[in-house]
Write an enzyme that holds these catalytic residues in place. Structure first.
Site, PDB file in Angstrom:
ATOM      1  N   LYS A  22       0.834  -1.208   0.000  1.00  0.00           N
ATOM      2  CA  LYS A  22       0.000   0.000   0.000  1.00  0.00           C
ATOM      3  C   LYS A  22       0.871   1.261   0.000  1.00  0.00           C
ATOM      4  O   LYS A  22       0.642   2.192  -0.783  1.00  0.00           O
ATOM      5  CB  LYS A  22      -0.886   0.002   1.260  1.00  0.00           C
ATOM      6  CG  LYS A  22      -1.525   1.333   1.569  1.00  0.00           C
ATOM      7  CD  LYS A  22      -2.381   1.277   2.802  1.00  0.00           C
ATOM      8  CE  LYS A  22      -1.727   1.793   4.061  1.00  0.00           C
ATOM      9  NZ  LYS A  22      -1.509   3.230   4.108  1.00  0.00           N
ATOM     10  N   ASN A  23       1.872   1.277   0.896  1.00  0.00           N
ATOM     11  CA  ASN A  23       2.663   2.504   1.070  1.00  0.00           C
ATOM     12  C   ASN A  23       3.610   2.772  -0.088  1.00  0.00           C
ATOM     13  O   ASN A  23       4.317   3.768  -0.103  1.00  0.00           O
ATOM     14  CB  ASN A  23       3.444   2.442   2.385  1.00  0.00           C
ATOM     15  CG  ASN A  23       2.510   2.557   3.576  1.00  0.00           C
ATOM     16  OD1 ASN A  23       1.367   3.011   3.439  1.00  0.00           O
ATOM     17  ND2 ASN A  23       2.960   2.123   4.744  1.00  0.00           N
ATOM     18  N   CYS A 116      -4.958   7.849   9.287  1.00  0.00           N
ATOM     19  CA  CYS A 116      -5.073   7.410  10.683  1.00  0.00           C
ATOM     20  C   CYS A 116      -4.750   8.547  11.649  1.00  0.00           C
ATOM     21  O   CYS A 116      -3.873   9.369  11.384  1.00  0.00           O
ATOM     22  CB  CYS A 116      -4.107   6.263  10.945  1.00  0.00           C
ATOM     23  SG  CYS A 116      -4.528   4.774  10.050  1.00  0.00           S
ATOM     24  N   ARG A 121       0.140  15.380  12.706  1.00  0.00           N
ATOM     25  CA  ARG A 121       0.849  14.970  11.485  1.00  0.00           C
ATOM     26  C   ARG A 121       1.021  16.184  10.580  1.00  0.00           C
ATOM     27  O   ARG A 121       0.343  16.316   9.552  1.00  0.00           O
ATOM     28  CB  ARG A 121       0.093  13.838  10.778  1.00  0.00           C
ATOM     29  CG  ARG A 121      -0.049  12.603  11.649  1.00  0.00           C
ATOM     30  CD  ARG A 121      -0.763  11.453  10.938  1.00  0.00           C
ATOM     31  NE  ARG A 121       0.114  10.724  10.039  1.00  0.00           N
ATOM     32  CZ  ARG A 121      -0.236   9.608   9.407  1.00  0.00           C
ATOM     33  NH1 ARG A 121      -1.442   9.098   9.571  1.00  0.00           N
ATOM     34  NH2 ARG A 121       0.605   8.992   8.612  1.00  0.00           N
ATOM     35  N   ASP A 304       4.744   1.128  11.947  1.00  0.00           N
ATOM     36  CA  ASP A 304       3.542   0.416  11.505  1.00  0.00           C
ATOM     37  C   ASP A 304       3.441  -0.996  12.081  1.00  0.00           C
ATOM     38  O   ASP A 304       2.372  -1.596  12.056  1.00  0.00           O
ATOM     39  CB  ASP A 304       3.510   0.321   9.969  1.00  0.00           C
ATOM     40  CG  ASP A 304       2.990   1.610   9.330  1.00  0.00           C
ATOM     41  OD1 ASP A 304       2.701   2.556  10.079  1.00  0.00           O
ATOM     42  OD2 ASP A 304       2.876   1.657   8.104  1.00  0.00           O
ATOM     43  N   ARG A 396      -8.672  -0.376   4.684  1.00  0.00           N
ATOM     44  CA  ARG A 396      -7.870   0.623   3.973  1.00  0.00           C
ATOM     45  C   ARG A 396      -6.526   0.056   3.554  1.00  0.00           C
ATOM     46  O   ARG A 396      -5.912   0.531   2.600  1.00  0.00           O
ATOM     47  CB  ARG A 396      -7.615   1.833   4.889  1.00  0.00           C
ATOM     48  CG  ARG A 396      -8.808   2.762   5.030  1.00  0.00           C
ATOM     49  CD  ARG A 396      -8.400   4.055   5.725  1.00  0.00           C
ATOM     50  NE  ARG A 396      -7.065   4.409   5.309  1.00  0.00           N
ATOM     51  CZ  ARG A 396      -6.065   4.722   6.127  1.00  0.00           C
ATOM     52  NH1 ARG A 396      -6.259   4.785   7.406  1.00  0.00           N
ATOM     53  NH2 ARG A 396      -4.869   5.010   5.656  1.00  0.00           N
TER      54      ARG A 396
HETATM   55  C1  UD1 Z   1       5.130   7.278   8.503  1.00  0.00           C
HETATM   56  C2  UD1 Z   1       6.267   6.290   8.632  1.00  0.00           C
HETATM   57  C3  UD1 Z   1       6.149   5.344   7.484  1.00  0.00           C
HETATM   58  C4  UD1 Z   1       4.767   4.706   7.531  1.00  0.00           C
HETATM   59  C5  UD1 Z   1       3.676   5.759   7.527  1.00  0.00           C
HETATM   60  C6  UD1 Z   1       2.286   5.195   7.717  1.00  0.00           C
HETATM   61  C7  UD1 Z   1       8.486   6.697   9.524  1.00  0.00           C
HETATM   62  C8  UD1 Z   1       9.693   7.546   9.494  1.00  0.00           C
HETATM   63  N1  UD1 Z   1       7.509   7.017   8.656  1.00  0.00           N
HETATM   64  O1  UD1 Z   1       5.262   7.941   7.258  1.00  0.00           O
HETATM   65  O2  UD1 Z   1       7.177   4.365   7.544  1.00  0.00           O
HETATM   66  O3  UD1 Z   1       4.607   3.821   6.491  1.00  0.00           O
HETATM   67  O4  UD1 Z   1       3.897   6.651   8.571  1.00  0.00           O
HETATM   68  O5  UD1 Z   1       2.022   4.842   9.017  1.00  0.00           O
HETATM   69  O6  UD1 Z   1       8.410   5.752  10.292  1.00  0.00           O
HETATM   70  N2  UD1 Z   1       6.725  15.187  10.454  1.00  0.00           N
HETATM   71  C9  UD1 Z   1       6.761  16.546  10.713  1.00  0.00           C
HETATM   72  N3  UD1 Z   1       6.592  17.392   9.663  1.00  0.00           N
HETATM   73  C10 UD1 Z   1       6.424  16.947   8.388  1.00  0.00           C
HETATM   74  C11 UD1 Z   1       6.392  15.565   8.152  1.00  0.00           C
HETATM   75  C12 UD1 Z   1       6.538  14.717   9.209  1.00  0.00           C
HETATM   76  O7  UD1 Z   1       6.922  16.968  11.842  1.00  0.00           O
HETATM   77  O8  UD1 Z   1       6.293  17.774   7.482  1.00  0.00           O
HETATM   78  C13 UD1 Z   1       6.865  14.248  11.591  1.00  0.00           C
HETATM   79  C14 UD1 Z   1       5.551  13.508  11.830  1.00  0.00           C
HETATM   80  O9  UD1 Z   1       4.685  14.238  12.632  1.00  0.00           O
HETATM   81  C15 UD1 Z   1       6.020  12.249  12.483  1.00  0.00           C
HETATM   82  C16 UD1 Z   1       7.355  11.983  11.785  1.00  0.00           C
HETATM   83  O10 UD1 Z   1       7.783  13.232  11.263  1.00  0.00           O
HETATM   84  O11 UD1 Z   1       6.266  12.471  13.837  1.00  0.00           O
HETATM   85  C17 UD1 Z   1       7.237  10.929  10.675  1.00  0.00           C
HETATM   86  O12 UD1 Z   1       6.575  11.464   9.640  1.00  0.00           O
HETATM   87  P1  UD1 Z   1       6.575  10.874   8.156  1.00  0.00           P
HETATM   88  O13 UD1 Z   1       7.693   9.923   7.935  1.00  0.00           O
HETATM   89  O14 UD1 Z   1       6.417  12.029   7.259  1.00  0.00           O
HETATM   90  O15 UD1 Z   1       5.215  10.126   8.199  1.00  0.00           O
HETATM   91  P2  UD1 Z   1       4.584   9.368   7.076  1.00  0.00           P
HETATM   92  O16 UD1 Z   1       5.040   9.817   5.736  1.00  0.00           O
HETATM   93  O17 UD1 Z   1       3.133   9.341   7.397  1.00  0.00           O
END
Ligand code: UD1
Length: 416
Positions: A22-23, A116, A121, A304, A396
């Site tokens: 998915k990711n 989620c 985020r 995850d 999802r």
């Molecule tokens: C994250 C996971 C990813 C997982 C996905 C779905 C990590 C590093 N990333 O990706 O492996 O598949 O969730 O669950 O484990 N952040 C900020 N500002 C930003 C972007 C991110 O502060 O602009 C912070 C987020 O709040 C969070 C961290 O960085 O604490 C990780 O964020 P990110 O890797 O961007 O999250 P996803 O892309 O959702």
């Protein structure tokens, strides 16, 4: 709203072919917009997040069709630059369309993405990079409006290796005049897969698999045929389910290396694991606590897999400590596990799990995608019947969850 009814207490035994990731599929679907032509994507799971991404592409003027596990996206006729809030709300990955729209049209208008609830985020890192490439990004009420005349190459140092920001900036950088250097980029295998797809479309990106990516922008990208990588989170979930039920599972069509942090933890817990190029087998007769389980960016233990692993540890011998370093509110599954008899105390980013001899069935509500999967695992291990409601969360991200589990002896059915 769907629900699962599960009669637990049976070991999970059998073979599960793992679906496409998915990711990986979702950012690749967003990336099709950067190309002009037809993209044929194999190994795309039938999950509701895929439908959501296709709705966005259609809304932007693309033509899409599904043929089994293959998605065909023709982006030639794309013309829209706005994504309605109702589509943005459906999934977190909708935000990756921002970089794609800026690369293709130099403008994008969208609202904050759904997905989620795992704590705050933000997308400040995405915007930081886009601004360095020359984009103007302003919030107008709930909506984010981004415009740029011509994206320009930049050197961007991410303060944290955000997966989403890396994906967005990679896509925008493709349209930049000159070279973009992305430092402290995420190294998750899904990033490599996105680069693999873009390379097949004619992009030139150096540094794959490392934290410094060099994107040579300005190339004209064409459509391509590509196979999405296997889903390491789906695989991790089934491994945890096999451990929790003291079962024996063989997963096929995977890349074992992607799962190393999870399999190392399960090995420490006493599981027997063997692997070959594309398969992995796990047998568990006795499970002991693994501590600490600390989530961090790849190649460390993935956030995850935290909830599924916690469900397995709920009946392990001893005490495990979980530390969640990625998201601020990712223990929302804990009350449900506790209502099934688990002994878990969670505070802020730490959870202490004291293994109990057995769990019991209960009626619980899925809180999020992986949290819902953890509840399914706990219910499979528990004595008696459980009902898990709001299974749209698990739908999802898990294709054919019920069929896969049933094929391995689980007594699980879908109820309305
Ligand atoms: C994250 C996971 C990813 C997982 C996905 C779905 C990590 C590093 N990333 O990706 O492996 O598949 O969730 O669950 O484990 N952040 C900020 N500002 C930003 C972007 C991110 O502060 O602009 C912070 C987020 O709040 C969070 C961290 O960085 O604490 C990780 O964020 P990110 O890797 O961007 O999250 P996803 O892309 O959702």
């Amino acid at each position: 709203m769907g629900a699962y009814q599960i009669q637990g207490g049976r070991p999970l035994c059998g073979v599960i072919p793992i679906h496409g990731a998915k990711n990986s599929m979702l950012p690749i679907l967003a990336a099709t917009l950067v190309t002009k032509g037809e993209c044929v994507l194999h190994n795309c799971p039938c999950i509701s997040d895929a439908d959501a991404a296709l709705s966005i592409l259609q809304n932007l003027g693309c033509r899409t069709r599904r043929e089994g596990q293959t998605l065909v996206v023709d982006t030639y006729s794309a013309c829209g630059t706005e994504i309605p809030a109702v589509l943005m709300q459906k999934m977190r990955a909708a935000v990756i369309f921002l970089g794609a729209l800026l690369a293709r049209f130099g403008q994008a208008r969208l609202s904050h993405p759904g997905g989620c609830c795992l704590g705050s985020r933000p997308i400040d890192l995405h915007l930081l990079g886009l601004r360095l490439m020359g984009a103007e990004c302003e919030y107008e009420g709930e909506e984010l409006a981004c415009t740029v005349k011509k994206l320009r190459g930049a050197t961007i140092a991410l303060p944290f290796p955000s997966v989403g920001a890396t994906e967005n900036l990679l896509l925008a950088a493709l349209a930049c005049a000159g070279e973009t250097i992305l430092c402290n980029a995420a190294r998750e295998p899904e990033i490599d897969d996105l680069i693999g797809f873009l390379t097949a479309c004619g992009a030139e990106i150096d540094g794959v698999g490392t934290s410094v990516l060099r994107i040579h922008g300005g190339k004209r990208l064409h459509g391509a045929e590509y196979t999405v990588m296997p889903d390491r989170m789906e695989a991790a979930t089934y491994l945890c389910a096999a451990a929790a039920t003291r079962g024996e599972l063989r997963l096929t069509g995977i890349v074992p290396e992607h799962l190393r942090a999870v399999t190392e933890a399960l090995l420490r817990g006493g599981c027997e694991i063997s692997q070959s190029m594309r398969e992995l087998s796990l047998r568990c007769s006795d499970l002991c606590a693994v501590s600490p389980v600390r989530t961090a960016p790849y190649p460390a233990f993935p956030t995850d897999a935290q909830a599924p692993m916690m469900a397995a540890m709920a009946t392990a011998r001893g005490v495990s400590i979980f530390e969640e370093t990625i998201f601020s509110d990712r223990f929302r599954h804990v009350p449900a596990l506790v209502s099934m008899g688990a002994k878990i105390t969670a505070a802020k980013r730490c959870a202490v799990v004291e293994g109990v001899p057995a769990l019991h069935g209960a009626t619980v509500t899925a809180t999020d995608l992986r949290g819902g999967a953890a509840m399914v695992i706990a219910a499979l291990a528990a004595e008696g019947e459980s009902v898990i409601t709001q299974t749209e969360h698990t739908e999802r991200g898990y294709a054919e969850l019920v069929q896969c589990l049933r094929a391995c002896g689980a007594r699980i059915s879908i109820t309305e």
